[in-house]
Design a protein around this motif. Structure first.
Motif, short mmCIF file in Angstrom:
data_model
loop_
_atom_site.label_atom_id
_atom_site.label_comp_id
_atom_site.label_asym_id
_atom_site.label_seq_id
_atom_site.Cartn_x
_atom_site.Cartn_y
_atom_site.Cartn_z
N LEU A 196 0.75 -1.48 0.07
CA LEU A 196 0.00 0.00 -0.12
C LEU A 196 0.82 1.30 -0.40
CD1 LEU A 196 -2.96 0.22 0.43
CD2 LEU A 196 -2.87 0.49 2.44
N ALA A 211 3.30 7.46 10.18
CA ALA A 211 2.25 5.66 10.81
C ALA A 211 3.36 4.96 11.40
CB ALA A 211 1.10 6.27 10.35
N ALA A 226 1.94 2.23 27.13
CA ALA A 226 0.30 2.58 26.36
C ALA A 226 -0.01 1.30 25.57
CB ALA A 226 0.85 3.10 24.69
N ILE A 230 -3.63 0.22 27.63
CA ILE A 230 -5.00 -0.70 26.02
C ILE A 230 -5.53 -1.98 26.50
CG2 ILE A 230 -5.39 -0.73 24.20
CD1 ILE A 230 -2.92 0.96 22.91
N HIS A 266 3.58 -4.73 16.92
CA HIS A 266 3.89 -3.19 17.17
C HIS A 266 4.72 -3.09 17.21
CE1 HIS A 266 3.16 0.60 19.17
NE2 HIS A 266 2.40 0.47 17.73
N TRP B 8 -7.83 -1.03 4.92
CA TRP B 8 -6.37 -2.28 5.63
C TRP B 8 -5.10 -0.64 6.13
CZ3 TRP B 8 -5.10 -6.40 8.00
CH2 TRP B 8 -3.95 -6.36 7.88
N GLY B 9 -5.58 -0.16 5.60
CA GLY B 9 -4.77 0.87 5.61
C GLY B 9 -5.01 2.02 6.92
N CYS B 12 -4.03 -0.32 10.15
CA CYS B 12 -2.59 -0.02 10.38
C CYS B 12 -2.40 0.45 10.84
CB CYS B 12 -2.37 -0.87 8.74
SG CYS B 12 -2.29 -2.84 8.43
N VAL B 13 -2.83 2.20 10.78
CA VAL B 13 -2.86 3.41 11.19
C VAL B 13 -3.40 3.01 12.10
CG1 VAL B 13 -3.09 6.21 11.03
CG2 VAL B 13 -2.21 4.51 8.75
N PHE B 15 -3.82 0.79 14.31
CA PHE B 15 -2.94 -0.18 15.20
C PHE B 15 -1.54 0.55 15.87
CE2 PHE B 15 0.21 -3.61 15.72
CZ PHE B 15 -0.14 -4.14 16.61
N LEU B 16 -0.91 1.74 14.24
CA LEU B 16 0.58 1.38 14.74
C LEU B 16 0.59 2.70 15.62
CD1 LEU B 16 1.54 1.15 11.12
CD2 LEU B 16 2.72 -0.20 13.25
N MET B 17 -0.53 3.96 15.68
CA MET B 17 -0.77 4.82 16.31
C MET B 17 -1.00 5.21 17.70
SD MET B 17 1.02 7.30 14.54
CE MET B 17 0.89 9.02 15.10
N GLY B 18 -2.21 3.87 17.16
CA GLY B 18 -3.43 3.94 18.91
C GLY B 18 -2.17 4.85 19.55
N PRO B 19 -1.66 3.26 20.39
CA PRO B 19 -0.93 3.25 21.28
C PRO B 19 -0.22 4.64 21.56
CG PRO B 19 -0.28 1.97 20.35
CD PRO B 19 -0.79 2.73 18.57
N LEU B 20 -0.28 4.71 20.63
CA LEU B 20 1.20 6.49 21.48
C LEU B 20 -0.43 7.51 21.79
CD1 LEU B 20 3.48 7.28 18.43
CD2 LEU B 20 3.40 6.13 20.11
N VAL B 22 -3.46 6.98 22.66
CA VAL B 22 -3.59 7.25 24.36
C VAL B 22 -3.19 7.34 25.58
CG1 VAL B 22 -3.78 5.15 25.81
CG2 VAL B 22 -4.59 4.40 23.82
N ILE B 23 -1.32 7.31 25.39
CA ILE B 23 -0.70 8.50 26.08
C ILE B 23 -0.95 9.77 26.51
CG2 ILE B 23 1.58 9.11 27.00
CD1 ILE B 23 2.06 5.95 26.75
N ILE B 237 7.61 11.16 24.40
CA ILE B 237 7.34 11.26 22.55
C ILE B 237 6.98 12.85 22.34
CG2 ILE B 237 4.89 10.92 20.87
CD1 ILE B 237 3.89 9.40 23.09
N THR B 240 10.88 12.94 20.96
CA THR B 240 10.84 11.91 19.39
C THR B 240 10.40 12.74 18.48
OG1 THR B 240 10.47 10.44 21.03
CG2 THR B 240 10.47 9.96 19.07
N VAL B 241 9.42 13.26 18.49
CA VAL B 241 8.92 14.44 17.11
C VAL B 241 9.79 14.85 17.25
CG1 VAL B 241 6.73 15.36 16.60
CG2 VAL B 241 6.08 12.94 17.63
#
Lengths: 388, 259
Positions: A196, A211, A226, A230, A266, B8-9, B12-13, B15-20, B22-23, B237, B240-241
């Motif tokens: 993708l 991402a 995190a 969760i 993850h 799908w995208g 995935c996004v 899944f990848l970004m959610g945990p960050l 949440v903080i 975070i 990091t950014v």
């Protein structure tokens, strides 16, 4: 100045500080691990006098006067704690050693001058106890390395430890199993996502790329935290599962294998995605179109054109993910239960909690050898990819 | 087909970004527990983070160890990258691999080994010991980033300087290093981020006085879950950014300049 195959003096002088630094603080630690894993001088340290004379003995006839004299000298000279360690160690090999030795020590302390050992305890006539000491005298042993693999040296050579004592093999299998599952999940999620990523353009690709990169740059510790939030009871994940499945009861996720697998996937997923993406992006876009124009259905084109071309990326990504997963320590420690701890946490426990450096080193050495072997494979593969 | 791809995208996004994501709210929680939804917004946990003695000490330790170890790794890595520059062949490949090995070694294994060595040379539970340990782990990052920068340095500029009479050290100082500077800075920044993040080796090498921020977070996460950890994580975070954006900006600037 063209490229050369040999280092000049100037170049060598520039690299030298790093070589010295790594020799001192990287190579020496690893060498210490290797030597600690195979060295065993507890007994040799406690019996220096006996060590000098026992080699002249044939191992079957009664002990010679010189040996008896040396043993008495050792009992008088060696510090109490060092002798205690040595006796405890000898007692695990031949039971009865501790009682025999305690009795002998008392008698020797009371007496002055020469002592006849068999008159204190007739067991000293028996070559078995002398042979026990002799077998433990060499400073090198395979005991800890065998122990790391749940093996021991019995009368008939190397044999498996009794099941109630063997834990390491199970932990190694668990470590390999969890790492393999994480690698599989990363490949299954990562391949379609990388595809993708490779076909999108503009801001969509920017978002998808962010991402991948942002989590990768974020501390593993922060991501553990995190996932702790969760996955906890009544947490976000439990809510999602409840909504999707309609189950009334909460599924436990924190401190379970499932939770560890989700969080490890993850953590490692970005590496897999980038590894596959780097191969796909180098592939001409027209290839898939050509396959389609020649009548290949999407699935057939994927299987015969895209997958073989992406394979080097998948394999090198898989090796990287697998290798890194083998060494995971803090994530299972924070998110897993007692049965989800990997080999690293056993190494850390033996070292920090029990101060059993020999066993910690032996287990660590096995882990190191496996990891470095995979690293060598990974390097060869990425070298070959870079040369193409 | 498009819908499936989009879904799908999106999954995935998330899944990848959610945990960050949440903080973020938890760090500003007014309540005392790490649960969602939060009870109200407040900065109280940031106050705890920057005033509590244990947290403050750990922040200072992280800064000291981070700056010192990154400086050490950058100096050693830059010198080595300069020395290895332009060399090819099997011996060079082996040398490079040897320098990258610390990256592949499991941290726990290195921790046990370094503790064995430190006990012998008297570096246990000392700042120097922690700094050296972090530097060992950061050296591959600095070598890679400086070597990449050196590879793009135009050799003709150096040859021009040499032909105009500049001695080799002068060429290095006035031409090569300034051109490689973005790579050196990137290496330093990555090394610093790496040190900030490092927990496992620190557990083995640091005494209570050298406890770093990451280690403090680890211990707190294991023992009691206070939102102060989330405040620390939030700061991580943001850092990091910033580091990521700086890195991308440096690379972009470098690319624009060499164009």
């Amino acid at each position: 100045m063209t490229g050369s195959r040999t280092l000049g003096i100037r170049a060598f002088a520039l690299v030298l500080p790093l070589i010295l630094f790594l020799a001192l603080f990287f190579v020496w630690p690893l060498v210490s691990i290797a030597t600690t894993a195979v060295s065993d001088n507890e007994v040799a340290r406690a019996f220096p006098n006996l060590g000098r004379v026992i080699d002249e003995w044939d191992g079957v006839s009664p002990p010679t006067p010189a040996m008896q004299e040396a043993l008495v000298a050792d009992i008088r000279e060696t510090a109490q704690t060092a002798m205690g360690d040595a006796v405890r160690r000898l007692n695990t090999q031949t039971s009865g050693f501790r009682s025999l030795f305690g009795r002998t020590q008392q008698a020797v302390e009371r007496a002055e001058g020469a002592v006849d050992l068999p008159s204190i305890d007739e067991r000293w006539e028996d070559p078995v106890f002398w042979n026990t000491i002799r077998s433990a005298l060499p400073p090198y042993t395979t005991r800890f390395l065998l122990g790391a693999l749940d093996l021991q040296r019995g009368e008939a050579g190397v044999e498996a430890m009794p099941p109630d004592q063997s834990v390491h093999r199970q932990v190694f299998l668990r470590t390999i199993g969890i790492s393999a599952l994480v690698t599989l999940f990363c490949a299954l999620i990562g391949l379609p996502f990388a595809m993708l990523l490779a076909v999108t353009t503009g801001w969509v690709r920017q978002v998808l790329m962010a991402a991948v990169l942002l989590p990768m740059w974020t501390s593993v510790l922060v991501r553990c935290m995190a996932w702790l939030i969760i996955l906890q009871k009544d947490g976000v994940m439990a809510e999602i599962i409840r909504t999707l499945s309609g189950l009334r009861e909460a599924v436990p996720l924190l401190f379970t294998r499932t939770g560890v697998l989700i969080a490890m996937t993850h953590v490692m997923l970005p590496f897999m995605i980038l590894s596959i993406y780097s191969v796909l992006i180098a592939m001409p876009k027209s290839l898939m179109m050509a396959a389609a124009s020649m009548g290949a259905r999407p699935l057939a084109a994927f299987r015969t054109v895209l997958l073989p071309l992406a394979m080097p990326g998948i394999v090198s990504g898989a090796l990287l993910v697998f290798m890194t997963s083998l060494g995971f320590y803090i994530l299972p420690a924070l998110l897993g239960g007692g049965d989800d701890q990997l080999i690293s946490s056993f190494v850390a426990n033996y070292a920090i909690r029990q101060a059993n450096w020999s066993l910690a080193s032996a287990l660590g050495l096995v882990l190191l050898i496996v990891t470095v072997a995979i690293f060598a494979l990974y390097q060869r593969l990425s070298d070959r990819l870079a040369r193409r | 087909m498009g819908v499936i791809k989009f879904a799908w995208g999106l999954v995935c996004v998330i899944f990848l970004m959610g945990p960050l994501l949440v903080i973020l709210p938890i760090a500003f929680n007014a309540g005392s527990f790490m649960v969602l939804p939060i009870e109200g917004w407040s900065l109280r946990w940031f106050t705890v983070l920057f005033t509590d003695p244990a947290w403050r000490l750990s922040i200072w330790n992280s800064l000291i160890v981070g700056v010192a170890s990154s400086a050490l790794a950058t100096v050693l890595g830059t010198l080595a990258a300069l020395g290895l520059r332009g060399h090819f062949g099997l011996p060079m490949t082996l040398t490079r691999i040897a320098f990258l090995l610390p990256m592949a070694t499991p941290a726990v294994v290195l921790g046990v080994g370094m503790q064995l060595v430190y006990a012998r040379i008297g570096l246990s539970s000392s700042y120097a010991g922690v700094i050296v340990g972090h530097a060992v782990l950061s050296i591959p990052l600095t070598i890679l980033s400086v070597a990449a920068a050196l590879a793009s340095v135009d050799r003709t500029a150096e040859r021009a300087a040499a032909s105009l009479g500049a001695a080799p050290p002068k060429v290095l100082w006035l031409v090569t290093l300034p051109m490689a500077l973005p790579g050196i800075v990137t290496g330093f920044v990555f090394a610093f981020a790496n040190s900030l993040d490092e927990v496992v080796l620190t557990i083995f090498l640091a005494g209570p006085n050298q406890r770093t921020l990451a280690q403090q977070m680890f211990l707190q996460l294991r023992d009691n879950l206070s939102p102060a950890i989330a405040a620390a994580a939030f700061s991580f975070i943001i850092a990091t950014v910033c580091v990521g954006v700086t890195g991308l900006w440096l690379r972009h600037r470098n690319a624009a300049r060499s164009r």
